[in-house]
Design a protein around this motif. Sequence first.
Motif, PDB file in Angstrom:
ATOM      1  N   ARG A 276      13.886  22.343  34.888  1.00 36.48           N
ATOM      2  CA  ARG A 276      15.209  21.822  35.146  1.00 36.48           C
ATOM      3  C   ARG A 276      14.884  20.929  37.470  1.00 36.48           C
ATOM      4  NH1 ARG A 276      20.419  23.168  32.273  1.00 36.48           N
ATOM      5  NH2 ARG A 276      20.057  23.788  30.138  1.00 36.48           N
ATOM      6  N   TYR A 277      14.172  21.946  37.677  1.00 37.39           N
ATOM      7  CA  TYR A 277      14.445  21.529  38.730  1.00 37.39           C
ATOM      8  C   TYR A 277      13.327  20.493  39.098  1.00 37.39           C
ATOM      9  CZ  TYR A 277      12.505  21.943  43.825  1.00 37.39           C
ATOM     10  OH  TYR A 277      12.105  21.492  44.918  1.00 37.39           O
ATOM     11  N   VAL A 278      12.151  21.279  39.051  1.00 40.82           N
ATOM     12  CA  VAL A 278      10.598  19.911  38.817  1.00 40.82           C
ATOM     13  C   VAL A 278      10.932  18.500  38.232  1.00 40.82           C
ATOM     14  CG1 VAL A 278       8.458  19.934  37.825  1.00 40.82           C
ATOM     15  CG2 VAL A 278       8.900  21.784  39.616  1.00 40.82           C
ATOM     16  N   LYS A 279      11.962  18.533  37.254  1.00 40.97           N
ATOM     17  CA  LYS A 279      12.103  17.569  36.185  1.00 40.97           C
ATOM     18  C   LYS A 279      13.495  16.331  37.183  1.00 40.97           C
ATOM     19  CE  LYS A 279      11.313  18.918  31.685  1.00 40.97           C
ATOM     20  NZ  LYS A 279      11.855  18.739  30.342  1.00 40.97           N
ATOM     21  N   GLU A 280      14.217  17.221  37.906  1.00 43.55           N
ATOM     22  CA  GLU A 280      15.024  16.748  38.446  1.00 43.55           C
ATOM     23  C   GLU A 280      14.038  16.176  39.483  1.00 43.55           C
ATOM     24  OE1 GLU A 280      19.343  16.734  40.607  1.00 43.55           O
ATOM     25  OE2 GLU A 280      18.242  19.255  39.574  1.00 43.55           O
ATOM     26  N   GLN A 281      14.121  16.865  40.673  1.00 50.79           N
ATOM     27  CA  GLN A 281      12.750  16.248  41.742  1.00 50.79           C
ATOM     28  C   GLN A 281      11.689  15.336  41.698  1.00 50.79           C
ATOM     29  OE1 GLN A 281       9.184  18.650  42.887  1.00 50.79           O
ATOM     30  NE2 GLN A 281      10.385  19.664  44.807  1.00 50.79           N
TER      31      GLN A 281
ATOM     32  N   PHE B 174      23.979   7.643  45.084  1.00 51.99           N
ATOM     33  CA  PHE B 174      24.085   8.327  44.013  1.00 51.99           C
ATOM     34  C   PHE B 174      25.646   9.074  44.322  1.00 51.99           C
ATOM     35  CE2 PHE B 174      19.129   8.094  45.217  1.00 51.99           C
ATOM     36  CZ  PHE B 174      18.978   9.618  44.268  1.00 51.99           C
ATOM     37  N   VAL B 175      26.129   9.219  43.738  1.00 52.64           N
ATOM     38  CA  VAL B 175      27.927   9.998  43.442  1.00 52.64           C
ATOM     39  C   VAL B 175      27.974  11.132  43.180  1.00 52.64           C
ATOM     40  CG1 VAL B 175      30.193   8.700  42.949  1.00 52.64           C
ATOM     41  CG2 VAL B 175      28.345   7.292  43.194  1.00 52.64           C
ATOM     42  N   PHE B 176      28.768  12.334  44.171  1.00 50.27           N
ATOM     43  CA  PHE B 176      28.452  13.069  42.739  1.00 50.27           C
ATOM     44  C   PHE B 176      29.904  13.707  42.809  1.00 50.27           C
ATOM     45  CE2 PHE B 176      25.617  12.963  46.446  1.00 50.27           C
ATOM     46  CZ  PHE B 176      23.993  13.313  46.015  1.00 50.27           C
ATOM     47  N   TYR B 177      30.087  14.156  41.245  1.00 57.25           N
ATOM     48  CA  TYR B 177      30.990  14.629  40.467  1.00 57.25           C
ATOM     49  C   TYR B 177      30.846  16.002  39.850  1.00 57.25           C
ATOM     50  CZ  TYR B 177      30.175  12.970  36.489  1.00 57.25           C
ATOM     51  OH  TYR B 177      28.583  12.801  35.563  1.00 57.25           O
TER      52      TYR B 177
ATOM     53  N   TYR C 163      23.652   5.762  40.772  1.00 51.53           N
ATOM     54  CA  TYR C 163      23.557   6.589  39.975  1.00 51.53           C
ATOM     55  C   TYR C 163      24.478   8.026  40.361  1.00 51.53           C
ATOM     56  CZ  TYR C 163      18.825   4.731  39.944  1.00 51.53           C
ATOM     57  OH  TYR C 163      17.603   3.971  39.872  1.00 51.53           O
ATOM     58  N   ARG C 164      25.280   8.514  39.207  1.00 51.30           N
ATOM     59  CA  ARG C 164      25.772   9.039  38.614  1.00 51.30           C
ATOM     60  C   ARG C 164      24.964  10.650  39.010  1.00 51.30           C
ATOM     61  NH1 ARG C 164      30.983   9.329  34.650  1.00 51.30           N
ATOM     62  NH2 ARG C 164      31.823   7.101  35.246  1.00 51.30           N
ATOM     63  N   GLN C 165      25.468  11.502  39.513  1.00 46.07           N
ATOM     64  CA  GLN C 165      25.223  13.409  39.752  1.00 46.07           C
ATOM     65  C   GLN C 165      26.415  14.043  39.563  1.00 46.07           C
ATOM     66  OE1 GLN C 165      21.595  13.803  41.453  1.00 46.07           O
ATOM     67  NE2 GLN C 165      21.728  12.260  40.420  1.00 46.07           N
TER      68      GLN C 165
ATOM     69  N   GLN D 106      22.914  18.150  37.220  1.00 48.71           N
ATOM     70  CA  GLN D 106      21.752  18.042  38.367  1.00 48.71           C
ATOM     71  C   GLN D 106      22.412  18.038  40.096  1.00 48.71           C
ATOM     72  OE1 GLN D 106      23.216  13.507  36.653  1.00 48.71           O
ATOM     73  NE2 GLN D 106      20.791  14.097  36.427  1.00 48.71           N
ATOM     74  N   ASP D 107      22.356  19.044  40.218  1.00 52.30           N
ATOM     75  CA  ASP D 107      22.529  19.434  41.833  1.00 52.30           C
ATOM     76  C   ASP D 107      21.219  19.088  42.768  1.00 52.30           C
ATOM     77  OD1 ASP D 107      21.213  21.414  40.997  1.00 52.30           O
ATOM     78  OD2 ASP D 107      22.290  23.545  41.790  1.00 52.30           O
TER      79      ASP D 107
END
Length: 392
Positions: free
Chosen positions: A304-309, A325-328, A353-355, A360-361
């Motif tokens: 998941r990390y690689v995909k998110e990267q 990027f909006v973090f919630y 982009y919602r995070q 997605q951290d």
Amino acid sequence: MSEIYDLIIIGGGPAGMAAAIYAGRSERKTLLLEKSGYGGRAKDTLEIRNYPGTLSDSGQGLMEKFHAHAENFPSVKFKHSTVTGIRKEDDLFIIETKRKGGLMARSVILALGTRPRELGIPGEKEFVGHGVAYCATCDAEFFKGKNIYVLGAGDQAVEEADYLTKFAEKVTIIVLHEKGHLDCNEISAERAYKNPKIDFVWSTTVQEVKGSDHVESLVLKNVVTNEVNEVPADGLFFFVGMVPQTDLVKDLVTCDRSGYIQVNGKMETSLPGMYAVGDCIQTFLRQIVTSAADGAVAATASERYVKEQEQLSEILGPDSGAVAFVFYNPYQSAEIECVSGLEKKLGGQWKVYRQDISRQDLLYRKLNLDRTVCAAFYKDGKLLEIKSAEEI
């Protein structure tokens, strides 16, 4: 160093091989590096009866099954080499090795394991391989018909002492505690008490190992009376705990005082993209089943990390324009409502982009954020500012 792996796993114990199996199932380009034999310390266990689905097997046998399973996936490769250094350049890890040179990966799993703890007793280091040993399965046959001692009172010490009686004439367990106080499980203790070849020396420690070319005697000290006594001995096995083999990464990731790597529930270390599993992490239980579970979690999290990267790289290109990027936290209803409001407010000027930080951290961690709701604003891939919801 042109070839880039999705994942490099350092260590071929049960945790590392379980990670390789899960990475293989996802068809990720994976390399597992192991400096010696596959299976780690688990392969030295004489008999395993507590691995689910396996009524009884040797450690060697079970680890061979792990290895064969991982090798079954075409995307997983195995190489024997010693890792000498690790560094991160931009979003890639550079793994330096003795035999294979430099290797590159998008993510890394550390399955570094442990080694026996050395006490630094006079004579201990000098007689390693000449009467001083740390592995009964490895060295028991060298003590056939001998009079040997075991230092320790935990599960490993008492169980290995029982195993050693198959070879030695007599095995004496040196216990630091008072008579009748062992640190092992009750079944192992009862078995040891009933074994006619096993004796105990209570409230005692080893002060010195003596001999010429080989161990000939031990100097024992009673910790209650301070009485010192020299006894004849052909060997001494140390089972006084393990030490994590984490010197390689102690300056890269956060470790506790004992050197164990600190991880979260996804096996993430303090360095994004680097994971740690098995005996080298601070964990409540150190068993094959828990190590295998660690490997499964880390392999999935690293994917998941690689995909998110990759997603972030696509979004934050040099011509990406204005991006927010909006973090919630999705488990807070008020935050979900707040994010919806911010999307409407920023939508005209920014591409939002919602995070969801529960999934997605990566960027959230890279920015060292510790609060939600907040937003990070970028222009053509470059960070402009970070604001809380109240400031927007």
